[in-house]
Enzyme design. Structure first.
Site, PDB file in Angstrom:
ATOM      1  N   TYR A 225     -14.573  18.471  18.111  1.00 22.10           N
ATOM      2  CA  TYR A 225     -12.671  18.392  17.813  1.00 22.10           C
ATOM      3  C   TYR A 225     -12.678  17.489  16.398  1.00 22.10           C
ATOM      4  O   TYR A 225     -11.086  17.214  15.749  1.00 22.10           O
ATOM      5  CB  TYR A 225     -11.771  17.424  19.107  1.00 22.10           C
ATOM      6  CG  TYR A 225     -12.127  17.707  21.109  1.00 22.10           C
ATOM      7  CD1 TYR A 225     -11.702  19.085  21.368  1.00 22.10           C
ATOM      8  CD2 TYR A 225     -13.669  17.600  20.735  1.00 22.10           C
ATOM      9  CE1 TYR A 225     -12.071  19.193  22.250  1.00 22.10           C
ATOM     10  CE2 TYR A 225     -13.943  17.983  22.381  1.00 22.10           C
ATOM     11  CZ  TYR A 225     -13.001  18.929  23.062  1.00 22.10           C
ATOM     12  OH  TYR A 225     -13.049  19.931  23.617  1.00 22.10           O
TER      13      TYR A 225
ATOM     14  N   HIS B  90      -2.360   4.732   8.322  1.00 27.24           N
ATOM     15  CA  HIS B  90      -3.317   3.802   7.579  1.00 27.24           C
ATOM     16  C   HIS B  90      -3.774   2.287   8.937  1.00 27.24           C
ATOM     17  O   HIS B  90      -2.621   1.593   8.910  1.00 27.24           O
ATOM     18  CB  HIS B  90      -3.316   3.324   5.986  1.00 27.24           C
ATOM     19  CG  HIS B  90      -3.797   2.232   5.534  1.00 27.24           C
ATOM     20  ND1 HIS B  90      -5.451   2.177   5.653  1.00 27.24           N
ATOM     21  CD2 HIS B  90      -3.904   1.112   5.078  1.00 27.24           C
ATOM     22  CE1 HIS B  90      -6.315   0.887   5.240  1.00 27.24           C
ATOM     23  NE2 HIS B  90      -5.374   0.934   4.690  1.00 27.24           N
TER      24      HIS B  90
ATOM     25  N   HIS C 209      -6.707   0.029  10.040  1.00 27.15           N
ATOM     26  CA  HIS C 209      -7.610  -1.086  10.208  1.00 27.15           C
ATOM     27  C   HIS C 209      -8.532  -0.718  11.907  1.00 27.15           C
ATOM     28  O   HIS C 209      -8.675  -2.066  12.052  1.00 27.15           O
ATOM     29  CB  HIS C 209      -7.373  -2.598  10.466  1.00 27.15           C
ATOM     30  CG  HIS C 209      -6.992  -2.742   8.842  1.00 27.15           C
ATOM     31  ND1 HIS C 209      -6.048  -3.981   8.086  1.00 27.15           N
ATOM     32  CD2 HIS C 209      -6.411  -1.605   7.457  1.00 27.15           C
ATOM     33  CE1 HIS C 209      -5.899  -3.940   6.887  1.00 27.15           C
ATOM     34  NE2 HIS C 209      -6.567  -2.013   6.598  1.00 27.15           N
TER      35      HIS C 209
ATOM     36  N   GLU D 106       0.167  -1.682   0.023  1.00 23.66           N
ATOM     37  CA  GLU D 106      -0.075   0.007   0.118  1.00 23.66           C
ATOM     38  C   GLU D 106       0.711   1.237   0.361  1.00 23.66           C
ATOM     39  O   GLU D 106       0.352   2.472  -0.305  1.00 23.66           O
ATOM     40  CB  GLU D 106      -0.652   0.135   1.354  1.00 23.66           C
ATOM     41  CG  GLU D 106      -2.429  -0.873   0.922  1.00 23.66           C
ATOM     42  CD  GLU D 106      -3.280  -1.341   1.873  1.00 23.66           C
ATOM     43  OE1 GLU D 106      -4.685  -1.335   2.023  1.00 23.66           O
ATOM     44  OE2 GLU D 106      -2.629  -1.123   3.561  1.00 23.66           O
TER      45      GLU D 106
ATOM     46  N   HIS E 160     -12.625  -1.373   4.236  1.00 25.79           N
ATOM     47  CA  HIS E 160     -10.993  -1.545   4.860  1.00 25.79           C
ATOM     48  C   HIS E 160     -10.958  -0.943   6.089  1.00 25.79           C
ATOM     49  O   HIS E 160     -10.603  -1.671   6.811  1.00 25.79           O
ATOM     50  CB  HIS E 160     -10.875  -0.948   3.459  1.00 25.79           C
ATOM     51  CG  HIS E 160      -9.414  -1.594   3.823  1.00 25.79           C
ATOM     52  ND1 HIS E 160      -8.957  -1.363   1.964  1.00 25.79           N
ATOM     53  CD2 HIS E 160      -8.599  -1.061   4.031  1.00 25.79           C
ATOM     54  CE1 HIS E 160      -7.650  -0.970   1.909  1.00 25.79           C
ATOM     55  NE2 HIS E 160      -7.303  -1.468   3.609  1.00 25.79           N
TER      56      HIS E 160
END
Length: 210
Positions: free
Chosen positions: A120, A93, A95, A74, A160
């Site tokens: 926020y 990135h 999950h 990725e 994802h």
């Protein structure tokens, strides 16, 4: 910050994410610009909880490996975002549980997955656009993120996980943590009458952030 300091920080943050349950196994990846021509990224298949300074991948902006192990597959979308937006200095990135759960819901607003209900969220990222589903590693993800790189700091990949940018690695990490907490609150408040921020309140926050 020296290359070594950036590497040590990446290892530190990866372990922190892992130990707090933001990531499991080999999921997720981190990157940071070392300079205009080089990017530091986590290696392919690596657990964020078990990174080592010596094995982190250093790439040039064309994706050529300069140091370390083979990079995450990725890394392509990380590079695409850096190439499109010079102000983007780091990317997280993950999950993580609540953001990934959110990414699996139908009928999310593509322009902003969460209607703001805390200041926020607005101050940290402003909005979180939704990227359509593509298989992990698909070049389409890089294309979609590059097209949006100048329009936001956070992007929810359908079914994802999340991609979050920052002015440095700590800023990207802080932005990600705020988003995960916002998603957790979103699910906690389901079935309750949520008081969303008004347009005027959102504009006030955006104005103060400039």
């Amino acid at each position: 910050m020296t290359d070594l300091a950036q590497k040590e920080l990446m290892v530190q943050l990866g372990r922190s994410f892992y130990e707090r349950g933001y990531t499991v196994g080999g999921a997720g990846n981190l990157s940071v610009r070392l300079d205009e021509n080089r990017v530091l990224v986590t290696p392919t298949g690596s657990s964020l909880g078990r990174l080592s300074v010596e094995r982190l991948s250093v790439l040039d902006m064309e994706g050529n490996l300069l140091e370390g192990d083979k990079p995450s597959k990725e890394a392509v979308f990380h590079l695409a975002m850096y190439q499109k937006n010079p102000e983007c200095k780091a990317i997280v990135h993950l999950h993580s549980t609540y953001l990934t759960a959110l990414s699996c819901l139908e009928n999310l607003d593509p322009s902003n997955a969460i209607q703001p209900f805390t200041p926020y969220y607005v101050m940290r990222v402003g909005k979180m656009q939704v990227i359509p589903y593509y298989r992990p590693g698909s070049p389409k993800i890089a294309e979609e993120l590059a097209n949006r790189a100048l329009t936001g700091k956070a992007f929810l990949l359908a079914n994802h996980g999340v991609v979050v940018t920052g002015s440095d690695l700590l800023d990207a990490a802080d932005n990600t943590e705020e988003l995960e907490e916002t998603a957790k609150l979103f699910f906690t408040l389901q079935g309750q009458k949520i008081r969303y921020l008004t347009d005027e309140e959102i504009q006030d926050l955006e104005h103060r952030g400039k």
